[in-house]
Each structure stands twice: as C-alpha cells, then as structure tokens.
Design a protein around this motif. Structure first.
Motif, PDB file in Angstrom:
ATOM      1  N   ARG A  90       0.857  -1.060   0.138  1.00  0.00           N
ATOM      2  CA  ARG A  90      -0.110   0.126   0.189  1.00  0.00           C
ATOM      3  C   ARG A  90       0.708   1.245  -0.161  1.00  0.00           C
ATOM      4  N   HIS A  91       1.924   1.422   0.678  1.00  0.00           N
ATOM      5  CA  HIS A  91       3.098   2.299   0.863  1.00  0.00           C
ATOM      6  C   HIS A  91       4.253   2.344  -0.229  1.00  0.00           C
ATOM      7  N   LYS A  92       4.131   1.689  -0.834  1.00  0.00           N
ATOM      8  CA  LYS A  92       5.016   1.324  -1.920  1.00  0.00           C
ATOM      9  C   LYS A  92       6.492   1.353  -1.219  1.00  0.00           C
ATOM     10  N   ARG A  93       6.620   0.314  -0.251  1.00  0.00           N
ATOM     11  CA  ARG A  93       7.929   0.505   0.472  1.00  0.00           C
ATOM     12  C   ARG A  93       8.657  -0.954   0.346  1.00  0.00           C
ATOM     13  N   GLN A  94       9.669  -1.257   0.976  1.00  0.00           N
ATOM     14  CA  GLN A  94      10.262  -2.712   0.972  1.00  0.00           C
ATOM     15  C   GLN A  94      10.948  -2.745   2.217  1.00  0.00           C
ATOM     16  N   GLY A  95      10.878  -4.098   2.671  1.00  0.00           N
ATOM     17  CA  GLY A  95      11.853  -4.326   3.887  1.00  0.00           C
ATOM     18  C   GLY A  95      10.775  -4.560   5.223  1.00  0.00           C
ATOM     19  N   HIS A  96      11.680  -4.689   6.283  1.00  0.00           N
ATOM     20  CA  HIS A  96      10.941  -5.203   7.636  1.00  0.00           C
ATOM     21  C   HIS A  96      10.148  -3.924   8.020  1.00  0.00           C
ATOM     22  N   LEU A  97       9.040  -4.564   8.533  1.00  0.00           N
ATOM     23  CA  LEU A  97       8.090  -3.342   9.293  1.00  0.00           C
ATOM     24  C   LEU A  97       8.289  -3.360  10.747  1.00  0.00           C
ATOM     25  N   PHE A  98       8.356  -4.487  11.282  1.00  0.00           N
ATOM     26  CA  PHE A  98       8.525  -4.876  12.607  1.00  0.00           C
ATOM     27  C   PHE A  98       9.918  -4.836  13.320  1.00  0.00           C
ATOM     28  N   GLN A  99      10.306  -4.453  14.447  1.00  0.00           N
ATOM     29  CA  GLN A  99      11.504  -4.598  14.860  1.00  0.00           C
ATOM     30  C   GLN A  99      11.687  -5.631  15.786  1.00  0.00           C
ATOM     31  N   ASN A 100      12.681  -6.558  15.423  1.00  0.00           N
ATOM     32  CA  ASN A 100      13.010  -7.639  16.248  1.00  0.00           C
ATOM     33  C   ASN A 100      11.689  -8.703  16.057  1.00  0.00           C
ATOM     34  N   ARG A 101      11.734  -9.592  17.065  1.00  0.00           N
ATOM     35  CA  ARG A 101      10.258 -10.204  17.344  1.00  0.00           C
ATOM     36  C   ARG A 101       9.381  -9.520  18.164  1.00  0.00           C
ATOM     37  N   TYR A 102       8.020 -10.278  18.128  1.00  0.00           N
ATOM     38  CA  TYR A 102       7.157  -9.429  19.039  1.00  0.00           C
ATOM     39  C   TYR A 102       7.510 -10.165  20.360  1.00  0.00           C
ATOM     40  N   LYS A 103       7.045  -9.277  21.404  1.00  0.00           N
ATOM     41  CA  LYS A 103       7.314  -9.439  22.699  1.00  0.00           C
ATOM     42  C   LYS A 103       6.070 -10.183  23.317  1.00  0.00           C
ATOM     43  N   SER A 104       5.931 -11.155  23.952  1.00  0.00           N
ATOM     44  CA  SER A 104       4.770 -11.638  24.933  1.00  0.00           C
ATOM     45  C   SER A 104       5.114 -12.224  26.200  1.00  0.00           C
ATOM     46  N   LEU A 105       4.079 -11.663  26.841  1.00  0.00           N
ATOM     47  CA  LEU A 105       4.270 -11.921  28.661  1.00  0.00           C
ATOM     48  C   LEU A 105       2.962 -12.553  28.961  1.00  0.00           C
ATOM     49  N   ILE A 106       3.326 -13.632  29.747  1.00  0.00           N
ATOM     50  CA  ILE A 106       2.137 -14.351  30.213  1.00  0.00           C
ATOM     51  C   ILE A 106       1.379 -13.360  31.342  1.00  0.00           C
ATOM     52  N   VAL A 107      -0.049 -13.523  31.280  1.00  0.00           N
ATOM     53  CA  VAL A 107      -0.632 -12.630  32.290  1.00  0.00           C
ATOM     54  C   VAL A 107      -1.270 -13.648  33.127  1.00  0.00           C
ATOM     55  N   GLU A 108      -1.054 -13.327  34.470  1.00  0.00           N
ATOM     56  CA  GLU A 108      -1.760 -14.346  35.453  1.00  0.00           C
ATOM     57  C   GLU A 108      -3.394 -13.655  35.739  1.00  0.00           C
ATOM     58  N   GLU A 109      -4.171 -14.706  35.560  1.00  0.00           N
ATOM     59  CA  GLU A 109      -5.575 -14.302  35.643  1.00  0.00           C
ATOM     60  C   GLU A 109      -6.121 -14.096  37.329  1.00  0.00           C
TER      61      GLU A 109
END
Length: 109
Positions: A90-109
C-alpha cells in the motif's frame, strides 16, 4: 549467545506487543488500522483465540489474547507477516516493518 526460547502454552493469556523498526510508524492512517484489525479478526477466528483487549498506537500495538487451539507463534507469524506485506504494498515500500520479534508476557488471571 542464543536468544531465549519463548514460553508458548495454548490456553494461557498473553500480553503481546510489537513495534515498528527504529520507532517508525506501523499505522499511518485509519485504512492501515482497519487492515490490521481485519487481518487480526481473520487470524484469531481461524486459530480459535479469545481477544480480551487491543490497542493500536502509531508506532506499536498491544494485544491481550488467549490462544485456544493453535500456538501463539503461528498466530503472530500469520498476523505480522500478512499485515507487513499489505502495508508495504500500500505504501510502496520494502523491507521489515516490525523491529525484532514480538514480545509476549504471560498474564496471570
């Protein structure tokens, strides 16, 4: 030194975050946000996930999610790759969009 492996347990609640490369915008306008939310809805319904909360900021996003059937890694791979491809086209660009891996934390219920 190798990076630590993720804890990826189906049925757990996770706070997931991802940000743009070098702090760049990953959502430029409402059309980008709509594209991301449509992709998110599709991926979550196919992976049988509960989405409790989401927040889209200009440079990053947050999700509160519980995968029921599929591992979080597969869900996030499909979400981030699919969105990045659409964004880049859509924005006529190339390359990575996101930096590194996503971060995920377990949430205690």
């Amino acid at each position: 030194m190798p990076r630590q492996s993720r804890i990826d347990i189906t049925g757990m609640v996770y706070h997931v975050m991802a940000r743009g490369v070098a702090g760049q915008a990953v959502f430029i306008d409402d059309q980008d946000r709509t594209l991301f939310l449509q992709r998110l809805e599709k991926v979550l319904s196919e992976g049988e996930c509960d989405l409790y909360a989401w927040c889209l900021m200009e440079t990053h996003f947050h999700l509160l999610i519980r995968p029921k059937r599929q591992a979080l890694a597969g869900i996030m791979r499909r979400l981030l790759t699919g969105y990045a491809i659409g964004f880049n086209r859509r924005h006529k660009r190339q390359g990575h969009l996101f930096q590194n891996r996503y971060k995920s934390l377990i949430v205690e219920e």
